[in-house]
Write a protein that holds these residues in place. Structure first.
Motif, PDB file in Angstrom:
ATOM      1  N   PRO A 212       8.811   2.314  -6.883  1.00  0.00           N
ATOM      2  CA  PRO A 212       9.658   3.528  -6.866  1.00  0.00           C
ATOM      3  C   PRO A 212       8.805   4.957  -6.997  1.00  0.00           C
ATOM      4  O   PRO A 212       7.769   5.101  -7.221  1.00  0.00           O
ATOM      5  CB  PRO A 212      10.651   3.464  -8.135  1.00  0.00           C
ATOM      6  CG  PRO A 212       9.609   2.364  -9.134  1.00  0.00           C
ATOM      7  CD  PRO A 212       8.763   1.520  -8.098  1.00  0.00           C
ATOM      8  N   ALA A 213       9.547   5.883  -6.653  1.00  0.00           N
ATOM      9  CA  ALA A 213       8.906   7.453  -6.976  1.00  0.00           C
ATOM     10  C   ALA A 213       7.701   7.427  -6.235  1.00  0.00           C
ATOM     11  O   ALA A 213       7.326   7.049  -5.183  1.00  0.00           O
ATOM     12  CB  ALA A 213       9.123   7.675  -8.259  1.00  0.00           C
ATOM     13  N   ASP A 214       6.784   8.199  -7.230  1.00  0.00           N
ATOM     14  CA  ASP A 214       5.406   8.366  -6.615  1.00  0.00           C
ATOM     15  C   ASP A 214       4.314   7.283  -6.286  1.00  0.00           C
ATOM     16  O   ASP A 214       3.255   7.321  -5.998  1.00  0.00           O
ATOM     17  CB  ASP A 214       4.970   9.316  -7.617  1.00  0.00           C
ATOM     18  CG  ASP A 214       4.520   8.770  -8.889  1.00  0.00           C
ATOM     19  OD1 ASP A 214       4.940   7.653  -9.208  1.00  0.00           O
ATOM     20  OD2 ASP A 214       3.662   9.546  -9.585  1.00  0.00           O
ATOM     21  N   GLN A 215       4.895   6.094  -6.827  1.00  0.00           N
ATOM     22  CA  GLN A 215       4.305   4.834  -6.599  1.00  0.00           C
ATOM     23  C   GLN A 215       4.618   4.170  -5.241  1.00  0.00           C
ATOM     24  O   GLN A 215       4.059   3.036  -5.021  1.00  0.00           O
ATOM     25  CB  GLN A 215       4.652   3.769  -7.671  1.00  0.00           C
ATOM     26  CG  GLN A 215       3.988   4.084  -8.942  1.00  0.00           C
ATOM     27  CD  GLN A 215       2.602   4.382  -8.897  1.00  0.00           C
ATOM     28  OE1 GLN A 215       1.705   3.188  -8.630  1.00  0.00           O
ATOM     29  NE2 GLN A 215       1.991   5.567  -9.038  1.00  0.00           N
ATOM     30  N   GLN A 216       5.247   4.736  -4.461  1.00  0.00           N
ATOM     31  CA  GLN A 216       5.757   4.371  -3.273  1.00  0.00           C
ATOM     32  C   GLN A 216       4.397   4.047  -2.271  1.00  0.00           C
ATOM     33  O   GLN A 216       3.689   4.980  -1.948  1.00  0.00           O
ATOM     34  CB  GLN A 216       6.796   4.955  -2.561  1.00  0.00           C
ATOM     35  CG  GLN A 216       7.361   4.335  -1.270  1.00  0.00           C
ATOM     36  CD  GLN A 216       8.340   5.048  -0.564  1.00  0.00           C
ATOM     37  OE1 GLN A 216       8.108   6.151   0.024  1.00  0.00           O
ATOM     38  NE2 GLN A 216       9.772   4.937  -0.615  1.00  0.00           N
ATOM     39  N   GLY A 217       4.311   2.774  -1.778  1.00  0.00           N
ATOM     40  CA  GLY A 217       2.972   2.536  -0.922  1.00  0.00           C
ATOM     41  C   GLY A 217       1.935   1.921  -2.013  1.00  0.00           C
ATOM     42  O   GLY A 217       0.917   1.436  -1.175  1.00  0.00           O
ATOM     43  N   GLU A 391       9.070  -3.600 -11.972  1.00  0.00           N
ATOM     44  CA  GLU A 391       7.745  -2.759 -12.785  1.00  0.00           C
ATOM     45  C   GLU A 391       7.710  -3.441 -14.166  1.00  0.00           C
ATOM     46  O   GLU A 391       8.587  -4.188 -14.538  1.00  0.00           O
ATOM     47  CB  GLU A 391       8.426  -1.290 -13.106  1.00  0.00           C
ATOM     48  CG  GLU A 391       8.713  -0.600 -11.833  1.00  0.00           C
ATOM     49  CD  GLU A 391       7.195  -0.175 -11.003  1.00  0.00           C
ATOM     50  OE1 GLU A 391       6.577   0.352 -11.390  1.00  0.00           O
ATOM     51  OE2 GLU A 391       7.318  -0.698  -9.815  1.00  0.00           O
ATOM     52  N   VAL A 392       6.536  -3.260 -14.886  1.00  0.00           N
ATOM     53  CA  VAL A 392       6.181  -3.775 -15.964  1.00  0.00           C
ATOM     54  C   VAL A 392       7.020  -3.235 -16.849  1.00  0.00           C
ATOM     55  O   VAL A 392       7.323  -2.149 -17.147  1.00  0.00           O
ATOM     56  CB  VAL A 392       4.623  -3.448 -16.265  1.00  0.00           C
ATOM     57  CG1 VAL A 392       4.308  -3.674 -17.586  1.00  0.00           C
ATOM     58  CG2 VAL A 392       3.484  -3.839 -15.157  1.00  0.00           C
ATOM     59  N   THR A 393       7.377  -4.120 -17.958  1.00  0.00           N
ATOM     60  CA  THR A 393       8.207  -3.557 -18.919  1.00  0.00           C
ATOM     61  C   THR A 393       7.551  -2.885 -19.976  1.00  0.00           C
ATOM     62  O   THR A 393       6.320  -3.306 -20.105  1.00  0.00           O
ATOM     63  CB  THR A 393       9.308  -4.939 -19.616  1.00  0.00           C
ATOM     64  OG1 THR A 393       8.335  -5.516 -20.099  1.00  0.00           O
ATOM     65  CG2 THR A 393      10.119  -5.485 -18.354  1.00  0.00           C
TER      66      THR A 393
END
Ligand code: N7H
Length: 499
Positions: A212-217, A391-393
């Motif tokens: 998601p968001a700025d982690q795309q890619g 994502e990591v919890t």
């Protein structure tokens, strides 16, 4: 009824603009936004026009080559739907008129207004081809024997970690369904299942999605992925530093493929699929526990520095060979510069100096660039995978341990395309990543014998003291298995696989 590839249709196709294909002609155009992601660090795809002229010059038919092969790691959502063929005659009878119009060729993905709602690709295991009574030898022993045959001795996997579907005999093929929403993907899957009318059953599936968001890619450890793939002659214009590789290393029967193949296999590619679990909390803890001690950096930055040196790039994508001790996000986001390095520097001994990039860094192990003289042109893959899992919890972050809840498993749905698996994916894993010479790859390396968590002791990770050994006593990537597939051309689906 079979969708015959008759000459007048071929003429009609030849007269269309380059992106028009049998399938694009038949499909309504509804897209206004791309189904692919486009992070700044990743090389842009060629425009339809650029690809049309490059391919015409090289004699490549981009309307006949399945779209995933040359496109790389730009998918947003992608479902891998592994299936068993339970009625091969019915399946083959639906392939031409039913499924072929849904299959997305390369040319169709290059412009938003020609992209389908969901891109569909299709590939078969050797068992699948045999089930369809296709008995030709495609000239690849790894494909013919299946990935399970490679497990311990070549790849170094611990077989007990394999998903039962990959360890069994039920996987005959895989549909790759990519779109910008999971709803689109699911709708297309239902459409395919209806068309196939009970001739297949699900063997296993894995839903991939960009983070998601700025982690795309970025993949789950946090590193931008998909920056470095080869430039394929006849498709893409090379960026500075990008290696130019003959199409025959990825496409059967094209320039550079030296193996004799059945004529119908031309323009197909072997797809190596791997479900690679990533133990993210453990990776993060390792970096904190073993953070380097550069006095100009904070503790967090020293942990980041160790991770960057294990990878060969910073999380941003900036190569450590160009910026060894500090991240450079501007460099990272510039495709004109972010792949323009080869590990050599003026006055620098390439065989002994690890101050810029450790020999064992994942990037350097899987593509040594100037470390091999002449530069290697025989062992290359196109990577086209996508992250899977959540994502990591908070609970995992707090405990530094990956959850054992299967719904929280995360990793990389790894896809590599090549025309020779033993020269491509299997070579890179066995002879480079797992090879102790210059240090086992700290990210994907194994002992090559099928044992987990065997300690690796690379030098070079600490730029202040490159002789220092930092022992890595656990695997951060765990193979959950996979299979080898053949991704045929559209004309092969029509003329050979369909009845
Ligand atoms: Fe790797 N990662 O995010 O940690 N990989 N890889 N890989 N990999 C690369 O330059 C990663 C795996 C290659 O041309 C980057 O695009 C992870 C396997 C090759 O300089 C990052 C996993 C194999 C390259 C990762 C994984 C490879 C490459 C830098 C497993 C082959 C290009 C981004 C979970 C056997 C090298 C980039 C070059 C780059 C990661 C697996 C091969 C960040 C997490 C199994 C050839």
């Amino acid at each position: 009824m079979r969708f015959a590839f008759v000459p007048f249709l071929a003429v009609a196709i030849a007269l269309q603009p380059a992106f028009c294909t049998p399938s694009s002609v038949l499909k309504p155009r509804t897209r206004t936004n791309s189904l692919l992601i486009n992070p700044a660090a990743l090389p842009a795809l060629p425009s339809a026009q650029q690809a049309a002229s490059a391919s015409a010059e090289a004699g490549l038919n981009l309307t006949n080559i399945q779209g995933d092969i040359l496109i790389g790691m730009k998918k947003n959502k992608e479902l891998f739907f592994f299936f068993t063929i339970i009625n091969s005659t019915l399946f083959r009878s639906q392939l031409g008129s039913g499924i072929l119009p849904l299959i997305t060729p390369t040319s169709q993905l290059l412009a938003v207004d020609t992209q389908p709602t969901t891109a569909v690709n299709l590939a078969f295991s050797q068992r699948g081809l045999t089930t369809l009574d296709i008995t030709d030898d495609l000239g690849d022993t790894a494909f013919a024997n299946g990935q399970i045959d490679n497990v311990a001795s070549i790849l170094g996997d611990e077989t007990s970690n394999w998903e039962s579907a990959f360890a069994g005999t039920s996987i005959h093929g895989v549909f790759l369904l990519a779109s910008d929403t999971v709803d689109n993907v699911n709708a297309t899957l239902s459409q395919i299942q209806a068309l196939l009318n009970g001739s297949i059953t699900e063997a296993y599936s894995l839903q991939g999605q960009a983070r998601p968001a700025d982690q795309q890619g970025h993949e789950h450890f946090g590193f931008m992925d998909g920056i470095s793939n080869p430039a394929v002659t006849g498709f893409s214009t090379p960026l500075p530093g990008q290696q130019v590789i003959d199409p025959g290393l990825f496409l059967l029967g094209e320039t550079g493929d030296t193996v004799t193949r059945p004529a119908w296999a031309k323009d197909g590619s072997f797809l190596a699929f791997r479900q690679l679990q990533q133990r993210v909390p453990e990776f993060n803890k390792f970096l904190v526990d073993n953070a380097l001690s550069n006095p100009n950096l904070t503790a967090d930055q020293n942990a980041e520095l160790l991770g960057a040196r294990m990878m060969g790039r910073w999380k941003s994508g900036a190569p450590v060979d160009l910026t060894p001790t500090v991240d450079d996000p501007v460099l990272a986001a510039d495709p004109q510069r972010n792949n323009n390095f080869n590990y050599s520097h003026p006055g620098f001994d390439l065989d002994t100096d690890q101050t810029h990039c450790p020999f064992s860094a994942h990037l350097r192990k899987t593509n040594p660039r100037a470390g091999l003289n002449p530069e290697n042109t025989a062992n290359h893959i196109i990577r086209a995978g996508i992250p899977y899992g959540p994502e990591v919890t908070d609970a995992e972050n707090a405990s530094n341990v990956s959850s054992t809840d299967p719904s929280l498993e995360r990793g990389l749905a790894f896809v590599a395309y090549q025309s020779d698996i033993n020269a491509g994916f299997a070579f890179l894993q066995q002879l480079w990543a797992n090879n102790a010479a210059y240090g086992v790859d700290p990210i994907i390396g194994t002992d090559g014998l099928g044992q987990a968590d065997v300690p690796r002791s690379p030098s070079g990770l600490d730029p202040a003291d490159p002789t220092r050994i930092i022992t890595i006593d656990q695997d951060f990537v765990v193979s959950r298995g996979g299979e080898y597939f053949f991704s045929p051309s559209l004309s092969a689906i029509q003329n050979t696989l369909a009845i």
